[in-house]
Design a protein around this motif. Structure first.
Motif, mmCIF file in Angstrom:
data_model
loop_
_atom_site.group_PDB
_atom_site.id
_atom_site.type_symbol
_atom_site.label_atom_id
_atom_site.label_comp_id
_atom_site.label_asym_id
_atom_site.label_seq_id
_atom_site.Cartn_x
_atom_site.Cartn_y
_atom_site.Cartn_z
ATOM 1 N N TYR A 17 0.819 -1.215 0.000
ATOM 2 C CA TYR A 17 0.000 0.000 0.000
ATOM 3 C C TYR A 17 0.849 1.260 0.000
ATOM 4 O O TYR A 17 0.571 2.208 -0.720
ATOM 5 C CB TYR A 17 -0.950 0.022 1.215
ATOM 6 N N GLN A 18 1.908 1.286 0.817
ATOM 7 C CA GLN A 18 2.706 2.500 0.920
ATOM 8 C C GLN A 18 3.336 2.896 -0.410
ATOM 9 O O GLN A 18 3.616 4.056 -0.650
ATOM 10 C CB GLN A 18 3.817 2.338 1.975
ATOM 11 N N ARG A 19 3.520 1.900 -1.290
ATOM 12 C CA ARG A 19 4.161 2.203 -2.569
ATOM 13 C C ARG A 19 3.157 2.382 -3.703
ATOM 14 O O ARG A 19 3.318 3.249 -4.554
ATOM 15 C CB ARG A 19 5.157 1.078 -2.922
ATOM 16 N N VAL A 20 2.107 1.542 -3.726
ATOM 17 C CA VAL A 20 1.216 1.548 -4.894
ATOM 18 C C VAL A 20 -0.191 2.039 -4.589
ATOM 19 O O VAL A 20 -0.998 2.237 -5.504
ATOM 20 C CB VAL A 20 1.149 0.146 -5.549
ATOM 21 N N GLY A 21 -0.538 2.216 -3.303
ATOM 22 C CA GLY A 21 -1.860 2.739 -2.979
ATOM 23 C C GLY A 21 -2.899 1.658 -2.776
ATOM 24 O O GLY A 21 -2.594 0.511 -2.422
ATOM 25 N N HIS A 170 -7.507 8.264 4.010
ATOM 26 C CA HIS A 170 -7.830 7.066 3.222
ATOM 27 C C HIS A 170 -9.330 6.988 2.921
ATOM 28 O O HIS A 170 -9.943 5.917 2.997
ATOM 29 C CB HIS A 170 -7.370 5.797 3.952
ATOM 30 N N VAL A 171 -9.913 8.132 2.577
ATOM 31 C CA VAL A 171 -11.366 8.181 2.388
ATOM 32 C C VAL A 171 -11.818 7.317 1.212
ATOM 33 O O VAL A 171 -12.963 6.861 1.182
ATOM 34 C CB VAL A 171 -11.852 9.636 2.197
ATOM 35 N N ASP A 172 -10.912 7.076 0.250
ATOM 36 C CA ASP A 172 -11.287 6.253 -0.907
ATOM 37 C C ASP A 172 -11.500 4.792 -0.515
ATOM 38 O O ASP A 172 -12.173 4.049 -1.216
ATOM 39 C CB ASP A 172 -10.235 6.354 -2.015
ATOM 40 N N ASP A 345 -2.456 10.447 -3.504
ATOM 41 C CA ASP A 345 -3.837 10.107 -3.189
ATOM 42 C C ASP A 345 -4.412 10.894 -2.018
ATOM 43 O O ASP A 345 -5.386 10.485 -1.402
ATOM 44 C CB ASP A 345 -3.979 8.602 -2.932
ATOM 45 N N LYS A 346 -3.824 12.048 -1.712
ATOM 46 C CA LYS A 346 -4.369 12.934 -0.684
ATOM 47 C C LYS A 346 -5.112 14.098 -1.341
ATOM 48 O O LYS A 346 -4.858 14.438 -2.495
ATOM 49 C CB LYS A 346 -3.243 13.500 0.200
ATOM 50 N N GLU A 347 -6.012 14.713 -0.582
ATOM 51 C CA GLU A 347 -6.677 15.930 -1.050
ATOM 52 C C GLU A 347 -5.731 17.097 -0.793
ATOM 53 O O GLU A 347 -5.836 17.819 0.198
ATOM 54 C CB GLU A 347 -8.012 16.120 -0.335
ATOM 55 N N VAL A 348 -4.804 17.252 -1.717
ATOM 56 C CA VAL A 348 -3.679 18.161 -1.523
ATOM 57 C C VAL A 348 -4.145 19.592 -1.283
ATOM 58 O O VAL A 348 -3.618 20.296 -0.419
ATOM 59 C CB VAL A 348 -2.721 18.092 -2.736
ATOM 60 N N VAL A 368 8.948 7.427 -3.516
ATOM 61 C CA VAL A 368 8.095 6.241 -3.574
ATOM 62 C C VAL A 368 7.168 6.417 -4.774
ATOM 63 O O VAL A 368 6.913 7.546 -5.200
ATOM 64 C CB VAL A 368 7.260 6.063 -2.277
ATOM 65 N N PRO A 369 6.659 5.319 -5.333
ATOM 66 C CA PRO A 369 5.786 5.459 -6.501
ATOM 67 C C PRO A 369 4.577 6.348 -6.267
ATOM 68 O O PRO A 369 4.090 6.999 -7.191
ATOM 69 C CB PRO A 369 5.362 4.005 -6.782
#
Length: 426
Positions: A17-21, A170-172, A345-348, A368-369
């Protein structure tokens, strides 16, 4: 395989997860059950405590492990993600897992890994359980990785559970409301197992109350009975409604740790009441005041330098960054410098709006990816009035900030766990 080859195999073969989501997040416990059955269910060989939450679960896990260790128990600690080394994830009495154990474990399970294709997290949880069994751990503190209900750690039958702060992250995968996120975290609550919630939160309390009632689990909110009052020079006084006041000088700095401390103290009370563990007050004091030294926790409002002040923190969601900004405001400085990187994948936009406009920014991409391109971060920041410059790496961004800062300034490094992970000498 040597250790690096083993890690390469794990990173390349197992979705992480930390690398690919979120493609690495599996919403079932099938693989971890298969892995643990293959290993003879090592999670049944030791007592455990389970900790979930959005912010604070890592700090709470380390404090609790330090207390149990100080009480004389052989104590396992499983946390994620790691910052510098994979071996940080699995510890016994503060000592990281040996590289040789990791190598042999992966070699022995390679056939089933190829067969069922578990995630990186699933195999790491199984590894931790097997290691704790091999070390004859008496009690293990197990931190949830993501959510709770479908988290691979959720096959344990713990003595008690602790749930810390609930906020948007991690709302998704966990849901787009606090109630939905709390529902996933509440998935660790099990029949007859007492649960402590660190703080009351509007709109969230009833989720935990409903789940606890459904499974007949005793529920307590630490903030109902305990309150922390800061005093001079880093000391705190813990006020309890029914017990004498206690004074501590926590090794984990920051006002945000106060709620974590309350949750941990309430957990100790629950565990002592059960009678299966005996945790004296001296061990509680030692654990809270020496948790950083005893467990090696890193990246939680950690001071790296003085004149100028240099701090880092892994806070990476709305509540985490808001806490960071509040912490910074407690220090005197002439100019604030912020080394900032985030993941895709954050709401920047929302996160950037929390940050001070008068700071000088050094935008970078963690390696990281999932890392967000520094140029995209720069453009989004510029759009809302945050100004700064680009750096080719986290290291270059830190060097730029140090070069620009005077001894009376303040440098903060963060925005993502993976930015902090690249800080030299952490």
């Amino acid at each position: 395989m040597n250790f690096q080859e083993t890690l390469n195999y794990m990173y390349e073969r197992l979705p992480m997860y930390q690398r690919v989501g979120n493609t690495a997040f599996k919403k079932d416990l099938g693989n971890i059950q298969i892995l643990c059955e293959r290993l003879g269910n090592p999670q049944e060989a030791f007592q455990s405590v389970h900790i979930a939450g959005t912010n604070g679960k890592g700090s709470s896990s380390h404090m609790l492990a330090a207390i149990l260790q100080s009480a004389g128990y052989t104590t396992g600690l499983y946390t994620s993600p790691h910052l510098r080394s994979f071996t940080e994830r699995v510890k016994v009495d503060g000592q990281e897992i040996e590289e040789e154990f990791v190598i042999h474990f992966i070699e022995e399970l390679r056939d089933i890994i190829e067969e069922i294709q578990p995630s990186f997290f699933e195999i790491t949880v199984a590894l931790a359980f097997a290691y704790f069994q091999s070390k004859k751990v008496e009690v293990a503190v197990i931190e949830v990785g993501l959510g709770g209900r479908f988290d691979s750690t959720n096959i344990i039958q713990p003595l008690a559970c602790l749930i810390t702060n609930i906020s948007f992250d991690h709302v998704d995968m966990l849901g787009d409301t606090l109630e939905k996120i709390a529902f996933e975290k509440a998935g660790i609550i099990k029949p007859g197992v007492p649960v402590v919630v660190s703080q009351r939160q509007a709109g969230v309390d009833q989720v935990f109350q409903q789940k606890s009632e459904e499974v007949n689990a005793a529920l307590s909110f630490a903030s109902d009975a305990l309150q922390v009052v800061p005093s001079e020079k880093g000391k705190i006084t813990v006020v309890h409604k029914e017990q004498p006041n206690r004074e501590f000088m926590p090794s984990l700095l920051g006002k945000h740790q106060h709620l974590n401390i309350c949750g941990v103290l309430q957990m100790i009370e629950v565990l002592n009441t059960q009678g299966r563990l005996k945790i004296p007050e001296g061990a509680v004091k030692t654990g809270i005041e020496s948790s950083q030294q005893l467990t090696g926790i890193k990246g939680r409002w950690q001071q790296l330098g003085e004149a100028p002040y240099i701090f880092c923190d892994i806070g990476h969601n709305e509540e985490g960054l808001a806490t960071v900004v509040e912490q910074i405001s407690r220090y005197p400085y002439d100019q604030l410098h912020i080394v900032l990187g985030m993941v895709k994948d954050k709401e920047v936009g929302k996160l950037l709006q929390l940050l001070p406009q008068k700071a000088r920014y050094y935008f970078c991409k963690p390696q990281v990816p999932r890392g967000l391109d520094a140029g995209i971060l720069y453009e989004k920041a510029l759009h809302i009035g945050l100004r700064g410059e680009l750096a080719k790496s986290v290291a270059e961004a830190i060097n730029k900030a140090k070069a620009a800062a005077s001894p009376r300034d303040f440098i903060f490094i963060g925005g993502s766990t993976f930015v902090v992970a690249e800080v030299e000498g952490l």
